[in-house]
Design a protein around this motif. Structure first.
Motif, PDB file in Angstrom:
ATOM      1  N   PRO A  14      41.182  55.571  61.818  1.00  8.48           N
ATOM      2  CA  PRO A  14      41.068  54.168  62.209  1.00  8.48           C
ATOM      3  C   PRO A  14      42.345  53.403  61.903  1.00  8.48           C
ATOM      4  O   PRO A  14      43.051  53.704  60.940  1.00  8.48           O
ATOM      5  CB  PRO A  14      39.895  53.661  61.364  1.00  8.48           C
ATOM      6  CG  PRO A  14      39.080  54.873  61.122  1.00  8.48           C
ATOM      7  CD  PRO A  14      40.078  56.000  60.960  1.00  8.48           C
ATOM      8  N   VAL A  15      42.635  52.407  62.731  1.00  8.93           N
ATOM      9  CA  VAL A  15      43.914  51.729  62.631  1.00  8.93           C
ATOM     10  C   VAL A  15      43.764  50.364  61.993  1.00  8.93           C
ATOM     11  O   VAL A  15      42.751  49.701  62.103  1.00  8.93           O
ATOM     12  CB  VAL A  15      44.565  51.567  64.026  1.00  8.93           C
ATOM     13  CG1 VAL A  15      44.826  52.929  64.633  1.00  8.93           C
ATOM     14  CG2 VAL A  15      43.692  50.737  64.948  1.00  8.93           C
ATOM     15  N   ASP A  16      44.827  49.946  61.285  1.00  8.03           N
ATOM     16  CA  ASP A  16      44.904  48.578  60.798  1.00  8.03           C
ATOM     17  C   ASP A  16      45.867  47.816  61.687  1.00  8.03           C
ATOM     18  O   ASP A  16      46.314  48.306  62.716  1.00  8.03           O
ATOM     19  CB  ASP A  16      45.308  48.521  59.319  1.00  8.03           C
ATOM     20  CG  ASP A  16      46.685  49.121  59.055  1.00  8.03           C
ATOM     21  OD1 ASP A  16      47.511  49.160  59.997  1.00  8.03           O
ATOM     22  OD2 ASP A  16      46.951  49.548  57.922  1.00  8.03           O
ATOM     23  N   GLU A  17      46.239  46.626  61.281  1.00  3.19           N
ATOM     24  CA  GLU A  17      47.007  45.767  62.167  1.00  3.19           C
ATOM     25  C   GLU A  17      48.434  46.220  62.389  1.00  3.19           C
ATOM     26  O   GLU A  17      49.142  45.687  63.233  1.00  3.19           O
ATOM     27  CB  GLU A  17      47.014  44.334  61.631  1.00  3.19           C
ATOM     28  CG  GLU A  17      47.777  44.143  60.325  1.00  3.19           C
ATOM     29  CD  GLU A  17      46.898  44.355  59.097  1.00  3.19           C
ATOM     30  OE1 GLU A  17      47.303  43.941  57.997  1.00  3.19           O
ATOM     31  OE2 GLU A  17      45.807  44.945  59.250  1.00  3.19           O
ATOM     32  N   ASN A  18      48.924  47.237  61.648  1.00  2.33           N
ATOM     33  CA  ASN A  18      50.322  47.608  61.753  1.00  2.33           C
ATOM     34  C   ASN A  18      50.553  48.976  62.379  1.00  2.33           C
ATOM     35  O   ASN A  18      51.642  49.508  62.310  1.00  2.33           O
ATOM     36  CB  ASN A  18      50.981  47.567  60.364  1.00  2.33           C
ATOM     37  CG  ASN A  18      51.137  46.152  59.862  1.00  2.33           C
ATOM     38  OD1 ASN A  18      51.355  45.243  60.648  1.00  2.33           O
ATOM     39  ND2 ASN A  18      51.006  45.960  58.566  1.00  2.33           N
ATOM     40  N   VAL A  19      49.519  49.555  62.966  1.00  3.89           N
ATOM     41  CA  VAL A  19      49.682  50.879  63.557  1.00  3.89           C
ATOM     42  C   VAL A  19      50.265  50.766  64.953  1.00  3.89           C
ATOM     43  O   VAL A  19      49.891  49.900  65.724  1.00  3.89           O
ATOM     44  CB  VAL A  19      48.333  51.624  63.596  1.00  3.89           C
ATOM     45  CG1 VAL A  19      48.431  52.901  64.419  1.00  3.89           C
ATOM     46  CG2 VAL A  19      47.897  51.961  62.178  1.00  3.89           C
ATOM     47  N   ALA A  20      51.198  51.672  65.257  1.00  6.06           N
ATOM     48  CA  ALA A  20      51.770  51.692  66.604  1.00  6.06           C
ATOM     49  C   ALA A  20      50.682  51.942  67.621  1.00  6.06           C
ATOM     50  O   ALA A  20      49.877  52.848  67.490  1.00  6.06           O
ATOM     51  CB  ALA A  20      52.837  52.784  66.694  1.00  6.06           C
ATOM     52  N   GLY A 229      39.811  41.993  74.614  1.00  5.93           N
ATOM     53  CA  GLY A 229      40.860  41.126  74.089  1.00  5.93           C
ATOM     54  C   GLY A 229      41.593  41.760  72.933  1.00  5.93           C
ATOM     55  O   GLY A 229      41.302  42.880  72.504  1.00  5.93           O
ATOM     56  N   LEU A 230      42.553  41.031  72.417  1.00  9.57           N
ATOM     57  CA  LEU A 230      43.317  41.466  71.253  1.00  9.57           C
ATOM     58  C   LEU A 230      42.536  41.253  69.966  1.00  9.57           C
ATOM     59  O   LEU A 230      41.664  40.389  69.891  1.00  9.57           O
ATOM     60  CB  LEU A 230      44.601  40.647  71.122  1.00  9.57           C
ATOM     61  CG  LEU A 230      45.804  40.976  71.987  1.00  9.57           C
ATOM     62  CD1 LEU A 230      46.951  40.058  71.589  1.00  9.57           C
ATOM     63  CD2 LEU A 230      46.213  42.424  71.825  1.00  9.57           C
ATOM     64  N   ASP A 231      42.872  42.017  68.949  1.00 12.97           N
ATOM     65  CA  ASP A 231      42.494  41.668  67.588  1.00 12.97           C
ATOM     66  C   ASP A 231      43.454  40.542  67.188  1.00 12.97           C
ATOM     67  O   ASP A 231      44.441  40.745  66.494  1.00 12.97           O
ATOM     68  CB  ASP A 231      42.642  42.892  66.688  1.00 12.97           C
ATOM     69  CG  ASP A 231      42.130  42.659  65.290  1.00 12.97           C
ATOM     70  OD1 ASP A 231      41.704  41.527  65.010  1.00 12.97           O
ATOM     71  OD2 ASP A 231      42.167  43.588  64.484  1.00 12.97           O
ATOM     72  N   ASP A 237      49.009  37.786  62.465  1.00 14.20           N
ATOM     73  CA  ASP A 237      49.562  38.017  61.128  1.00 14.20           C
ATOM     74  C   ASP A 237      50.741  38.981  61.193  1.00 14.20           C
ATOM     75  O   ASP A 237      51.766  38.773  60.531  1.00 14.20           O
ATOM     76  CB  ASP A 237      48.485  38.580  60.203  1.00 14.20           C
ATOM     77  CG  ASP A 237      47.416  37.556  59.842  1.00 14.20           C
ATOM     78  OD1 ASP A 237      47.675  36.343  60.030  1.00 14.20           O
ATOM     79  OD2 ASP A 237      46.338  37.971  59.385  1.00 14.20           O
ATOM     80  N   ALA A 238      50.596  40.039  61.994  1.00 13.59           N
ATOM     81  CA  ALA A 238      51.685  41.008  62.140  1.00 13.59           C
ATOM     82  C   ALA A 238      52.919  40.345  62.752  1.00 13.59           C
ATOM     83  O   ALA A 238      54.048  40.607  62.347  1.00 13.59           O
ATOM     84  CB  ALA A 238      51.230  42.189  62.985  1.00 13.59           C
TER      85      ALA A 238
END
Length: 469
Positions: A14-20, A229-231, A237-238
């Motif tokens: 699972p990805v967080d906000e900084n994963v490519a 939509g986007l997160d 924040d990113a």
């Protein structure tokens, strides 16, 4: 609250906000599952000599994951074959690239049956099952055959093709019929929804109810559009973080006073990259005053290298990029920077922010979250301009972008010129409208809209099986 079980072809960490991520599925599902307790189930991405159905469970980034390995034959027939050599090109209107082989069809059905057999023991009676994308269209039918009574919803992330295009698929009736074993089928856009409704009425001889229910041969399923939509909060924040700022500054220095046009895509023939390069070449040919004043950065992340069509598009792009730079570059200016690698989302946010123009011109796309990322990353006091294909799903929501026909190099070239010359006041006005949509129609809105509609829909398991004709 019922547990949410998400099923998709591929499950990775699972990805967080900084994963490519160029695509948005992993980001969106991770965000959804952090809110709803449950499981993300699917293929591990690994192969085994023999399919055993053994499940590996893990808990990462707030998400419980259950994965299974597939045999190499499964991958070749189901994934590389039916999913990516048959359905993907067909649903993106590339009938010239669509391969029809019975072994692909057999592998597709076999893997969906294996998914159903493996998933069923994990389900609780009140679980809500949410199946994702074209790899798993028959999954509900396989689950129903095994006695599953749960509510099951399906969401298609890619476009649904026009009726006559879909009818070119052998066994198209059987594939469409399997959607009637879901309680809810969701599409990205009204265009895709209308295309499926047209098939139901004109080809399957069904009918549509005012509430969005389609009925064929005594079976019914609720249909609607749920644009993803986007997160938004995490991406915002990113975009404000240190990494994004560092890359924005780095790109500003790299521009050397020039203005940057950016494109970010998975390397795929549906993204219109060759047509985009040709449009940019047209712009350079007709706007000599832009020489050495502007350049284009195209990031194209390789994918599906095993499929011939992807090898072919990469070779053609290499050739066109070389021709453009050979014709127009000077000793200190390269008009087209073409990069084949992935970047983290926070790095991309920095790229977007420093770009005067975002060029998002797929030939056909379910949504395209890059368009929304570009909007969110902009400086509110001096935003860039989004040039967007009218055939991207995002065009239904982002009408204040400069909408173009990606097949027309002159039209795209004109939009590049118009975007680069657009006064700041107009850029701000357009951006504010676009930003309002990106914020309000975010991944949380998408998730909640779909799950609530699934909870409210009639349960398909209570009606008799659909017989395809």
């Amino acid at each position: 609250m019922p547990r949410l079980v998400v099923v998709s072809n591929r499950v990775s960490a699972p990805v967080d906000e900084n994963v490519a991520s160029v695509g948005g599925l992993a980001m969106a599902l991770s965000a959804a599952l952090r809110e709803y307790s449950g499981i993300w189930f699917g293929w591990s991405g690994e192969t085994a000599e023999t399919f055993t159905g053994q499940i590996r469970m893990s808990h990462t980034a707030g998400v419980t994951v259950a994965t299974v390995d597939l045999e190499d034959q499964d991958i070749q027939e189901y994934y590389n074959g039916y999913a990516n050599r048959t359905l993907w090109p067909l649903f993106h209107y590339r009938t010239d690239l669509t391969a029809y082989e019975r072994s692909f069809d057999v592998g597709y059905v076999r893997v969906n049956a294996r998914f159903a057999e493996t998933l069923l023991p994990l389900l609780h009676p009140d679980d809500i099952v949410w199946v994702h994308d074209y790899h798993l269209i028959p999954l509900a039918s396989e689950l129903r055959r095994r006695g599953c009574m749960n509510r099951i919803g399906f969401f298609l992330h890619i476009p649904w093709p026009a009726r006559r295009i879909f009818e070119s698929l052998p066994n198209h009736r059987e594939l469409a019929a399997s959607l009637f074993d879901y309680d809810l089928v969701g599409f990205q856009t009204r265009d895709s929804l209308t295309a499926f409704q047209d098939y139901v009425v004109q080809t399957a001889g069904g009918e549509l109810a005012p509430d969005g229910t389609a009925r064929v041969l005594g079976r019914s399923v609720k249909l609607d559009a749920f644009p993803i939509g986007l997160d938004a909060s995490a991406f915002a924040d990113a975009a404000k973080g240190k990494t994004a700022a560092t890359w924005s500054e780095r790109m500003t220095v790299s521009q050397a006073g020039r203005r940057m046009i950016i494109g970010v895509d998975r390397l795929d023939y549906s993204k219109g990259l060759e047509e985009r390069f040709l449009a940019y070449e047209q712009f350079l040919a007709t706007h000599a005053d832009a020489h050495e004043q502007v350049f284009m950065l195209q990031i194209a992340t390789p994918s599906r290298d095993e499929v011939d069509a992807y090898q072919d598009i990469r070779a053609r792009l290499d050739a066109v990029a070389g021709r453009i730079n050979g014709a127009y570059a000077t000793v200190d200016w390269v008009p087209l920077r073409y990069v084949n690698r992935a970047y983290r989302r926070d790095e991309l946010a920095g790229f977007y922010r420093s770009a005067a123009l975002g060029l998002v011109t797929p030939l056909r796309d379910g949504m395209n979250l890059v368009a929304k990322e570009y909007v969110m990353a902009q400086d509110p006091t001096d935003p860039g301009v989004l040039v967007l294909s009218k055939f991207a799903g995002a065009a239904e929501q982002l009408a204040d972008a400069l909408l173009v026909n990606p097949h027309s190099r002159e039209e795209v070239s004109d939009a590049i010129s118009r975007g680069l010359a657009m006064p700041r006041a107009e850029r701000i006005r357009r951006w504010e409208t676009l930003m309002q949509n990106v914020i309000t129609q975010d991944v949380t809105h998408w998730r909640d809209s779909f799950v609530h509609a699934l909870e409210a829909s009639p349960n398909a398991s209570s009606t008799p099986a659909l017989v395809a004709t």
